[in-house]
Structure formats: structure tokens, C-alpha cells
Design an enzyme around this catalytic site. Structure first.
Site, PDB file in Angstrom:
ATOM      1  CD  GLU A 189      49.562  39.788  24.669  1.00  0.00           C
ATOM      2  OE1 GLU A 189      49.917  40.256  25.399  1.00  0.00           O
ATOM      3  OE2 GLU A 189      49.127  38.869  24.228  1.00  0.00           O
ATOM      4  CD  GLU A 208      42.388  41.880  27.272  1.00  0.00           C
ATOM      5  OE1 GLU A 208      42.919  41.709  25.801  1.00  0.00           O
ATOM      6  OE2 GLU A 208      42.192  40.772  27.277  1.00  0.00           O
ATOM      7  CG  ASP A 262      47.730  34.359  23.413  1.00  0.00           C
ATOM      8  OD1 ASP A 262      46.536  34.560  23.379  1.00  0.00           O
ATOM      9  OD2 ASP A 262      48.346  35.223  23.800  1.00  0.00           O
TER      10      ASP A 262
HETATM   11  O1  KIV Z   1      43.689  35.828  22.862  1.00  0.00           O
HETATM   12  C1  KIV Z   1      42.430  36.821  23.055  1.00  0.00           C
HETATM   13  O2  KIV Z   1      41.704  36.305  22.508  1.00  0.00           O
HETATM   14  C2  KIV Z   1      42.630  37.654  22.622  1.00  0.00           C
HETATM   15  C3  KIV Z   1      41.789  38.861  22.480  1.00  0.00           C
HETATM   16  C4  KIV Z   1      40.950  38.715  24.246  1.00  0.00           C
HETATM   17  C5  KIV Z   1      41.302  39.994  21.789  1.00  0.00           C
HETATM   18  O3  KIV Z   1      43.533  38.102  22.131  1.00  0.00           O
END
Ligand code: KIV
Length: 290
Positions: free
Chosen positions: A137, A204, A66
Site C-alpha cells: 500500500e 480502492e 491482508d
Molecule cells: O487485503 C485485501 O484483501 C486487499 C484487497 C481488498 C484489494 O487489499
């Protein structure tokens, strides 16, 4: 680099040689045996068909993140990203790939309400894109939803630590796990997501030793971003690592400088148009023999 054969009827490009089999959630999960991953998982984000084609042969996992909210649409965060955006880009990435597992991020507001809401939206994403996994998430609070989804045939990648959809609650994008209470909470999150059945977990923006500890303590492979080289794999936002943006987070390594290359190409084109040097004989249609 793969070469592509174009079917002129459909404009679909097929790589030569055609890769044997696409990676699956179980094949990625199986990379980690007895807490060890011999071959680290290579993952990048992809949002478009052509970028997926170029990245596919090098990656185990392509994530339709996203992050496309900021990268493609110039939005201030991932919060405004919609399910329709994720589906349009997810389908393009599936069409442009043969080898990597394609996972699509569930956008903010599309899964947190209830396990039933999450199932309805995740199943729609899988039906309409052809992707074989989703990412969402959240830690302990999302564990019942992850269990609900995985028990109903939806492979889930968890995402803990710095969770960008929670930017308003976290107060920014700074690294997490800097004090003991925060670090403990993130460890509990990772463990809850693993126990609930996620086949992999993105960790992350956390201190290196915390990422290493989580990697050692949870069963599924941990994919790090701003985490630790000890993780079972790594992911980066492709546009960041290609140097498309002026500014990137500290944890990004730039493997190229596309911003500069694009600017030079655009300037050369502009100069040639202004000088009437483009198009030349090579790019114009003329009667045969003239
Ligand atoms: O949205 C994204 O690109 C992500 C990655 C950075 C793990 O969640």
C-alpha cells in the site's frame, strides 16, 4: 468445474485437465495495450488451499490479502497482521492453484521502514510461499521502495486510494477523493507508483470518475475495488462476494448467501445428531455381509 485427481501419498490434488501455464506479472501487464484492456483482469482474494483450488480456473489473479486479518482471524483491522500469517496462507494458496498469478500482500510494518527492509521481507515472502508477486500500500512515499524492489526482480502491485493499513491516519474506511485536493493527491500517488515500475495498481474506495481518470492516465492495468467499471480489472474479497458476512461494504455485490447455507447445514446436522439419525448405516463401519 474442474475435477481433481488426488495423489494419496501427498494428498495433493491436481486439476484435470492440468492448466497450461500460470499467469505472470508480464502477462497481466500486457493485457493493457495503448491504454486499453480488451479482457478485464479477474481477481479475487484467497487465503486457503481449497478456496484457491475452487477459484483458480476462473481468475487471472489470486490475492492473498491482508484482509485475512479480519476475514480469517477476527482482528479489528489489518494492522496486527504479521509476516508469518501472510507466509502461511500464501504458501497454502500457491499449493492450491495452477493457473492464476498469486500475489501476497505485505503486512503493515514489514516494508515501510526502508527499501532494504522491504526487499528483505518481500524476498522472504517469495522464497517461502512460491508466490510470483507482492502487493504493498502507498503512493508517492512508497515509489522509491517500489523502484528498488522492481529493479531487483520483485514484481509489485501498488495500492492507492483507500489504503486500509492507513486507517488510523485516514480516520476510517470512507470513500476517498471527495474533494479536489484529495483527488489530486490520489492521482499523483497512482502516477508515482506506475512510474516506479508497479506492473498493476489496485485503486480502492474512490469516487467513480477519479478511478476512471486514473485508469485512463496510468500505463499499468488498474484493478478496481469500490472504484469504476472502467478499470482494467476488478477484485473483491471472496468471503464478501459469497455472502459469508452479515454486513459488507456498499461496493460489494453478493453473488451467493453462504452464511445462510452454512447455518441451514449446521442446523440440519445438529438436529440429526440430537435425534440419533446421524450417523446412519451409510456412514458407519460394519462387518462385511452384515
Ligand atoms: O487485503 C485485501 O484483501 C486487499 C484487497 C481488498 C484489494 O487489499
Amino acid at each position: 468445474m474442474s475435477t481433481f485427481t488426488i495423489d494419496t501419498a501427498t494428498s495433493r490434488a491436481t486439476p484435470t485437465p492440468v492448466p497450461g501455464k500460470r499467469m505472470t506479472a508480464p502477462s497481466l501487464r500486457a493485457r493493457k495495450v495503448d491504454g486499453k484492456t480488451e479482457q478485464p483482469i479477474v481477481a479475487l482474494t484467497a487465503y486457503t488451499m481449497r478456496m484457491a483450488q475452487l477459484l483458480d480456473e476462473h481468475c487471472d489473479l489470486l490475492l492473498v490479502g491482508d484482509s485475512l486479518g479480519q476475514v480469517i482471524y477476527g482482528l479489528p483491522s489489518t494492522i496486527p497482521v504479521t509476516l508469518d500469517m501472510m507466509i502461511a496462507h500464501g504458501a497454502a494458496v500457491v499449493r492450491g492453484s495452477w493457473h492464476a498469478l498469486v500475489a501476497v500482500d505485505m503486512p503493515f510494518g514489514s516494508y515501510e521502514g526502508s527499501p532494504e527492509q522491504a526487499f528483505a521481507n518481500c524476498s522472504r515472502v517469495m522464497k517461502e510461499t512460491g508466490c510470483a508477486a507482492i502487493k504493498l500500500e502507498g503512493g508517492e512515499a512508497m515509489a522509491p521502495t517500489i523502484r528498488f524492489l522492481t529493479e531487483r526482480g520483485i514484481p509489485v502491485i501498488g495500492h492507492v486510494g483507500l489504503t486500509p493499513q492507513a486507517v488510523n491516519a485516514l480516520g476510517g474506511y470512507g470513500a476517498r477523493g471527495k474533494n479536489q485536493a484529495d483527488a489530486k493527491k490520489i492521482e499523483r500517488d497512482a502516477s508515482a507508483v506506475a512510474t516506479a515500475g508497479a506492473f498493476s495498481i489496485v485503486v480502492e474506495g474512490v469516487l467513480e470518475d477519479l478511478a476512471t481518470r486514473i485508469t485512463r492516465n496510468v500505463e499499468p492495468p488498474v484493478i478496481g475495488i469500490g472504484a469504476s467499471a472502467e478499470c482494467d480489472g476488478q477484485i473483491l474479497v471472496t468471503d464478501d462476494m459469497l455472502g459469508v458476512f452479515e454486513r459488507t461494504p456498499r461496493f460489494v455485490k453478493r453473488y451467493d448467501n453462504l452464511a445462510e447455507q452454512i447455518s441451514i447445514a449446521a442446523k440440519t446436522y445438529a438436529d440429526e445428531v440430537r435425534a440419533r439419525a446421524f450417523p446412519s448405516a451409510d456412514q458407519t463401519y460394519r462387518p462385511k455381509g452384515s
